[in-house]
Design a protein around this motif. Sequence first.
Motif, mmCIF file in Angstrom:
data_model
loop_
_atom_site.group_PDB
_atom_site.id
_atom_site.type_symbol
_atom_site.label_atom_id
_atom_site.label_comp_id
_atom_site.label_asym_id
_atom_site.label_seq_id
_atom_site.Cartn_x
_atom_site.Cartn_y
_atom_site.Cartn_z
ATOM 1 N N ALA A 36 0.817 -1.220 0.000
ATOM 2 C CA ALA A 36 0.000 0.000 0.000
ATOM 3 C C ALA A 36 0.849 1.267 0.000
ATOM 4 C CB ALA A 36 -0.937 0.000 1.212
ATOM 5 N N GLU A 37 1.940 1.271 0.759
ATOM 6 C CA GLU A 37 2.784 2.466 0.796
ATOM 7 C C GLU A 37 3.400 2.727 -0.577
ATOM 8 O OE1 GLU A 37 6.479 4.493 3.300
ATOM 9 O OE2 GLU A 37 5.959 2.383 3.636
ATOM 10 N N ALA A 38 3.857 1.676 -1.237
ATOM 11 C CA ALA A 38 4.432 1.826 -2.571
ATOM 12 C C ALA A 38 3.368 2.290 -3.569
ATOM 13 C CB ALA A 38 5.048 0.507 -3.028
ATOM 14 N N GLN A 39 2.157 1.779 -3.417
ATOM 15 C CA GLN A 39 1.068 2.217 -4.303
ATOM 16 C C GLN A 39 0.783 3.702 -4.115
ATOM 17 O OE1 GLN A 39 -1.919 -0.593 -3.033
ATOM 18 N NE2 GLN A 39 -1.356 -2.098 -4.597
ATOM 19 N N PHE A 40 0.779 4.153 -2.858
ATOM 20 C CA PHE A 40 0.605 5.588 -2.587
ATOM 21 C C PHE A 40 1.732 6.396 -3.230
ATOM 22 C CE2 PHE A 40 2.256 9.019 0.160
ATOM 23 C CZ PHE A 40 1.291 9.975 -0.120
ATOM 24 N N LYS A 41 2.961 5.950 -3.026
ATOM 25 C CA LYS A 41 4.101 6.674 -3.586
ATOM 26 C C LYS A 41 4.020 6.746 -5.102
ATOM 27 C CE LYS A 41 7.501 5.772 0.076
ATOM 28 N NZ LYS A 41 8.782 5.116 0.410
ATOM 29 N N LEU A 42 3.700 5.630 -5.746
ATOM 30 C CA LEU A 42 3.632 5.605 -7.208
ATOM 31 C C LEU A 42 2.505 6.509 -7.704
ATOM 32 C CD1 LEU A 42 4.981 4.411 -9.668
ATOM 33 C CD2 LEU A 42 3.471 2.414 -9.484
ATOM 34 N N GLY A 43 1.357 6.450 -7.026
ATOM 35 C CA GLY A 43 0.250 7.329 -7.398
ATOM 36 C C GLY A 43 0.612 8.795 -7.247
ATOM 37 N N ALA A 44 1.302 9.125 -6.158
ATOM 38 C CA ALA A 44 1.710 10.506 -5.920
ATOM 39 C C ALA A 44 2.728 10.972 -6.958
ATOM 40 C CB ALA A 44 2.290 10.640 -4.515
ATOM 41 N N LEU A 45 3.624 10.078 -7.344
ATOM 42 C CA LEU A 45 4.614 10.428 -8.372
ATOM 43 C C LEU A 45 3.930 10.711 -9.709
ATOM 44 C CD1 LEU A 45 7.407 7.808 -7.517
ATOM 45 C CD2 LEU A 45 7.482 10.272 -7.095
ATOM 46 N N TYR A 46 2.969 9.872 -10.068
ATOM 47 C CA TYR A 46 2.228 10.110 -11.313
ATOM 48 C C TYR A 46 1.390 11.390 -11.227
ATOM 49 C CZ TYR A 46 3.283 5.776 -13.817
ATOM 50 O OH TYR A 46 3.915 4.775 -14.519
ATOM 51 N N ALA A 47 0.830 11.657 -10.059
ATOM 52 C CA ALA A 47 0.004 12.859 -9.895
ATOM 53 C C ALA A 47 0.837 14.131 -10.052
ATOM 54 C CB ALA A 47 -0.676 12.849 -8.525
ATOM 55 N N ASN A 48 2.085 14.067 -9.616
ATOM 56 C CA ASN A 48 2.946 15.251 -9.627
ATOM 57 C C ASN A 48 3.943 15.267 -10.779
ATOM 58 O OD1 ASN A 48 2.541 16.903 -6.918
ATOM 59 N ND2 ASN A 48 2.296 14.750 -6.409
ATOM 60 N N GLY A 49 3.971 14.190 -11.586
ATOM 61 C CA GLY A 49 4.933 14.139 -12.675
ATOM 62 C C GLY A 49 6.369 14.131 -12.184
ATOM 63 N N LYS A 50 6.604 13.442 -11.076
ATOM 64 C CA LYS A 50 7.942 13.374 -10.475
ATOM 65 C C LYS A 50 8.580 12.030 -10.805
ATOM 66 C CE LYS A 50 11.102 14.968 -7.486
ATOM 67 N NZ LYS A 50 11.785 16.263 -7.589
ATOM 68 N N GLY A 51 9.626 12.063 -11.639
ATOM 69 C CA GLY A 51 10.304 10.827 -12.012
ATOM 70 C C GLY A 51 9.610 10.044 -13.101
ATOM 71 N N VAL A 52 8.354 10.415 -13.384
ATOM 72 C CA VAL A 52 7.549 9.791 -14.441
ATOM 73 C C VAL A 52 6.758 10.908 -15.118
ATOM 74 C CG1 VAL A 52 7.305 7.539 -13.308
ATOM 75 C CG2 VAL A 52 5.670 9.354 -12.802
ATOM 76 N N ALA A 53 6.241 10.623 -16.305
ATOM 77 C CA ALA A 53 5.371 11.602 -16.961
ATOM 78 C C ALA A 53 4.072 11.722 -16.167
ATOM 79 C CB ALA A 53 5.076 11.167 -18.390
ATOM 80 N N GLN A 54 3.580 12.948 -15.982
ATOM 81 C CA GLN A 54 2.327 13.144 -15.252
ATOM 82 C C GLN A 54 1.208 12.386 -15.962
ATOM 83 O OE1 GLN A 54 -0.787 14.701 -15.631
ATOM 84 N NE2 GLN A 54 -1.294 14.642 -13.462
ATOM 85 N N ASP A 55 0.466 11.596 -15.201
ATOM 86 C CA ASP A 55 -0.569 10.736 -15.773
ATOM 87 C C ASP A 55 -1.675 10.571 -14.736
ATOM 88 O OD1 ASP A 55 -2.149 8.556 -16.666
ATOM 89 O OD2 ASP A 55 -0.478 7.715 -17.800
ATOM 90 N N SER A 56 -2.782 11.284 -14.936
ATOM 91 C CA SER A 56 -3.854 11.264 -13.935
ATOM 92 C C SER A 56 -4.502 9.894 -13.817
ATOM 93 C CB SER A 56 -4.908 12.325 -14.267
ATOM 94 O OG SER A 56 -5.470 12.102 -15.539
ATOM 95 N N LYS A 57 -4.606 9.153 -14.925
ATOM 96 C CA LYS A 57 -5.216 7.815 -14.866
ATOM 97 C C LYS A 57 -4.371 6.868 -14.034
ATOM 98 C CE LYS A 57 -7.915 7.983 -19.151
ATOM 99 N NZ LYS A 57 -8.164 7.344 -20.475
ATOM 100 N N GLN A 58 -3.057 6.899 -14.247
ATOM 101 C CA GLN A 58 -2.172 6.045 -13.450
ATOM 102 C C GLN A 58 -2.178 6.485 -11.991
ATOM 103 O OE1 GLN A 58 -0.229 3.312 -13.985
ATOM 104 N NE2 GLN A 58 -1.083 3.085 -16.041
ATOM 105 N N ALA A 59 -2.213 7.803 -11.782
ATOM 106 C CA ALA A 59 -2.261 8.316 -10.409
ATOM 107 C C ALA A 59 -3.503 7.809 -9.693
ATOM 108 C CB ALA A 59 -2.248 9.846 -10.425
ATOM 109 N N MET A 60 -4.652 7.929 -10.353
ATOM 110 C CA MET A 60 -5.906 7.466 -9.758
ATOM 111 C C MET A 60 -5.861 5.960 -9.482
ATOM 112 S SD MET A 60 -8.250 9.726 -9.149
ATOM 113 C CE MET A 60 -8.596 11.440 -9.482
ATOM 114 N N HIS A 61 -5.340 5.205 -10.430
ATOM 115 C CA HIS A 61 -5.281 3.745 -10.277
ATOM 116 C C HIS A 61 -4.526 3.356 -9.020
ATOM 117 C CE1 HIS A 61 -4.717 -0.507 -11.193
ATOM 118 N NE2 HIS A 61 -3.421 -0.326 -10.998
ATOM 119 N N TRP A 62 -3.344 3.919 -8.852
ATOM 120 C CA TRP A 62 -2.504 3.505 -7.725
ATOM 121 C C TRP A 62 -2.972 4.106 -6.404
ATOM 122 C CZ3 TRP A 62 -0.175 -0.709 -8.394
ATOM 123 C CH2 TRP A 62 0.347 -1.059 -9.641
#
Length: 214
Positions: A36-62
């Motif tokens: 769960a912690e990793a899922q939160f981190k990955l979602g937050a990274l996608y939401a903020n475009g940090k280290g990955v391209a910003q992607d709201s769908k991936q952010a929401m998923h994780w």
Amino acid sequence: MDKPIPTTAEQLQTLLQDFDKGTLPAIEQAAEAGDAEAQFKLGALYANGKGVAQDSKQAMHWLRAAAKQGWVAAMTLLGWCHARGEGFPLDPGKSHHYYSAAAEQGDPDAMCALGDLYQHGAGGIEPNPQAMLYWYQQAAQQGHPKAQYMLGTLLASGQGVTQNDEAAFQWLTLAIINGSEAAQKELAMLSARTDGDTLQAWKDNMLATMQPSH
């Protein structure tokens, strides 16, 4: 005494400031495995475009995956995403749902956000002064500076609550101690319309309540 769990804002700040792109594969692997912690981190990274391209769908998923497992910060972040839009589905109802879930788990960021939502209302959520005051108080009692500022401002103006200048003085002072710059102006205005003897009495009362009991 257990160390308090960092608020959502604190977790986000730490993640985004300290993020090393070399750790991304490990975070992705752990998220896929259901952590769960990793899922939160990955979602937050996608939401903020940090280290990955910003992607709201991936952010929401994780973030939803983490929230389903009870990760409180994921719930609060989902609430923020749905409240603000900005590439995410604007949905005050879902925002309210996630804020409420996180607030019930004790996150002061979610409590304060609920206070904001009940103050103004949005998308089917009606303004509710009683609920607003309750959630601001819950967050303020946990040292949340914005909630302390909002509570002090409301008590000073009597907006939606019974005016109480001394309580306003106390909450605004605490907000300043906790880093709220906005509270400084509000406290200055309150002090300017209060006589010196009354201000001193408020300060004395506040100091007395803050003294440790023996």
